[in-house]
Design an enzyme around this catalytic site. Structure first.
Site, mmCIF file in Angstrom:
data_model
loop_
_atom_site.group_PDB
_atom_site.id
_atom_site.type_symbol
_atom_site.label_atom_id
_atom_site.label_comp_id
_atom_site.label_asym_id
_atom_site.label_seq_id
_atom_site.Cartn_x
_atom_site.Cartn_y
_atom_site.Cartn_z
ATOM 1 N N LEU A 41 0.830 -1.189 -0.121
ATOM 2 C CA LEU A 41 -0.030 -0.228 -0.162
ATOM 3 C C LEU A 41 1.107 1.200 -0.079
ATOM 4 C CD1 LEU A 41 -2.455 -1.265 2.471
ATOM 5 C CD2 LEU A 41 -2.627 -1.588 0.144
ATOM 6 N N HIS A 42 0.111 2.499 -0.518
ATOM 7 C CA HIS A 42 0.684 3.660 -0.544
ATOM 8 C C HIS A 42 -0.187 4.620 -0.360
ATOM 9 C CE1 HIS A 42 -0.548 3.873 -4.730
ATOM 10 N NE2 HIS A 42 0.080 2.815 -5.145
ATOM 11 N N GLU A 43 0.062 6.051 -0.425
ATOM 12 C CA GLU A 43 -1.020 6.965 -0.072
ATOM 13 C C GLU A 43 -2.061 6.994 -1.258
ATOM 14 O OE1 GLU A 43 -2.609 9.896 2.286
ATOM 15 O OE2 GLU A 43 -0.937 8.394 2.695
ATOM 16 N N HIS A 45 -3.651 4.233 -2.333
ATOM 17 C CA HIS A 45 -4.323 3.383 -1.760
ATOM 18 C C HIS A 45 -5.279 4.073 -0.488
ATOM 19 C CE1 HIS A 45 -1.392 0.436 -3.475
ATOM 20 N NE2 HIS A 45 -2.781 0.064 -3.926
ATOM 21 N N GLN A 157 -8.385 6.307 -10.000
ATOM 22 C CA GLN A 157 -8.168 6.679 -11.504
ATOM 23 C C GLN A 157 -7.136 6.452 -12.273
ATOM 24 O OE1 GLN A 157 -9.038 11.088 -11.892
ATOM 25 N NE2 GLN A 157 -7.795 11.007 -13.727
ATOM 26 N N ASP A 159 -5.775 3.779 -12.968
ATOM 27 C CA ASP A 159 -6.158 2.736 -13.749
ATOM 28 C C ASP A 159 -7.442 2.913 -14.504
ATOM 29 O OD1 ASP A 159 -3.858 0.494 -12.916
ATOM 30 O OD2 ASP A 159 -4.822 1.055 -10.844
ATOM 31 N N GLN A 162 -9.428 0.294 -16.392
ATOM 32 C CA GLN A 162 -9.770 -0.877 -15.389
ATOM 33 C C GLN A 162 -11.226 -0.471 -14.739
ATOM 34 O OE1 GLN A 162 -7.124 -3.124 -12.581
ATOM 35 N NE2 GLN A 162 -8.039 -1.608 -11.217
ATOM 36 N N SER A 195 2.461 0.917 -6.684
ATOM 37 C CA SER A 195 3.406 -0.172 -6.202
ATOM 38 C C SER A 195 4.586 -0.350 -6.759
ATOM 39 C CB SER A 195 2.611 -1.389 -5.722
ATOM 40 O OG SER A 195 1.492 -1.015 -4.875
ATOM 41 N N ARG A 196 4.427 -0.390 -8.151
ATOM 42 C CA ARG A 196 5.676 -0.697 -8.820
ATOM 43 C C ARG A 196 6.645 0.316 -8.887
ATOM 44 N NH1 ARG A 196 1.169 -3.155 -12.066
ATOM 45 N NH2 ARG A 196 1.764 -5.409 -12.299
#
Length: 289
Positions: A41-43, A45, A157, A159, A162, A195-196
């Site tokens: 997770l990051h900000e 998320h 947003q 993605d 998706q 995350s990447r």
């Protein structure tokens, strides 16, 4: 309302535990929001969690790296994972339940024989570059919607394609889930949080800023009166090319059909994807009126 800020999230690993907890919330008359994630997770998320807490009494999060959406050449095995860190972040933001299943729990009979076919919205951009990706995404999201039966599910947003597909799936299949799309969260340098991003070396990160720089160039041209979508695409590709980054695609599309447009209008979406080193990045900008 949730007391997760004080107590931390309940961690569960089975579908039965999810159903039990959600049934208890429903019996108490509480609205349920779901934030599906692949963890690390990051900000970005956390902004989805914040939006979910505004829209429901209870917030559940899934942490599951879904093998169905990865091709053999993708980064399934090296995708970053840190459940303890995820739990700490989720708890600090008020998540009530974290569902972190093993693949065998999600797919007890192996690869499902019945999959969700994404249709024409997935034919281009990410769907063209990653065949089968959206079939895997929609299948796992459909399973999560079936397990949690949430009132609302919050996606990011970043993605964009998706999120558009998931929203259409919920409507077309009468799932009864409101799909909320929260804005992109960026680091101070403009890079969209992902995350990447952890894969990027310092030099690669500097190159990756060409994506957000190109989107800003397109946005600024539109704000100055440019309506030719071809010119906006060219500006976007040019920003990447100047940095020595090759775009996999740079598009200006209708926000609902995802089809390319000839003339941009408020709501038109600029989307870009590129590989920087071994890391594949995507980003987008919704043009404002």
């Amino acid at each position: 309302m949730s007391t997760a800020l004080d107590a931390g999230p309940r961690l569960v690993h089975t579908r039965a535990e999810v159903r039990e907890q959600v049934a208890a919330w429903r019996a108490a008359g509480e609205r349920v929001a779901l934030v599906p994630t692949m963890g690390y997770l990051h900000e970005g998320h956390m902004s989805l969690v914040d939006r979910a807490r505004e829209m429901a009494d209870r917030v559940a999060m899934s942490v599951f790296v879904n093998p169905l959406q990865f091709a053999p050449s993708d980064d399934l095995d090296r995708y970053p994972r840190d459940l303890d860190r995820d739990l700490a972040m989720a708890g600090a933001r008020g998540v009530d339940l974290v569902f972190a299943p093993d693949p065998r729990e999600m797919y007890p009979r192996g690869t499902p024989q019945v999959l969700v076919e994404p249709g024409p919205l997935a034919a281009r951009m990410e769907g063209a570059i990653r065949p089968g990706h959206f079939r895997g995404v929609l299948t796992v999201v459909a399973k999560l919607f079936g397990l949690f039966r949430p009132d609302v599910a919050v996606f990011g947003q970043k993605d964009y394609q998706q999120a558009a597909l998931i929203r259409r799936m919920s409507v077309d299949l009468d799932m009864g889930v409101w799909v909320e799309v929260a804005p992109i969260v960026r680091d101070p340098d403009g890079l969209a949080m992902s995350s990447r991003n952890v894969y990027l070396s310092p030099d690669e990160r500097a190159l990756a800023l060409a994506l957000s720089r190109g989107l800003r160039r397109g946005r600024d041209l539109f704000a100055a009166g440019e309506r030719d979508a071809g010119a906006l695409r060219a500006a976007l590709r040019g920003a990447l090319g100047t940095a020595g980054v090759q775009a996999e695609y740079a598009e200006a599309v209708d926000p609902d059909t995802l089809e390319p447009v000839a003339a941009a209008a408020p709501g038109t979406v600029l989307l870009v994807a590129a590989r920087v080193g071994s890391t594949r990045l995507i980003d987008n900008e919704v043009l404002a009126g």
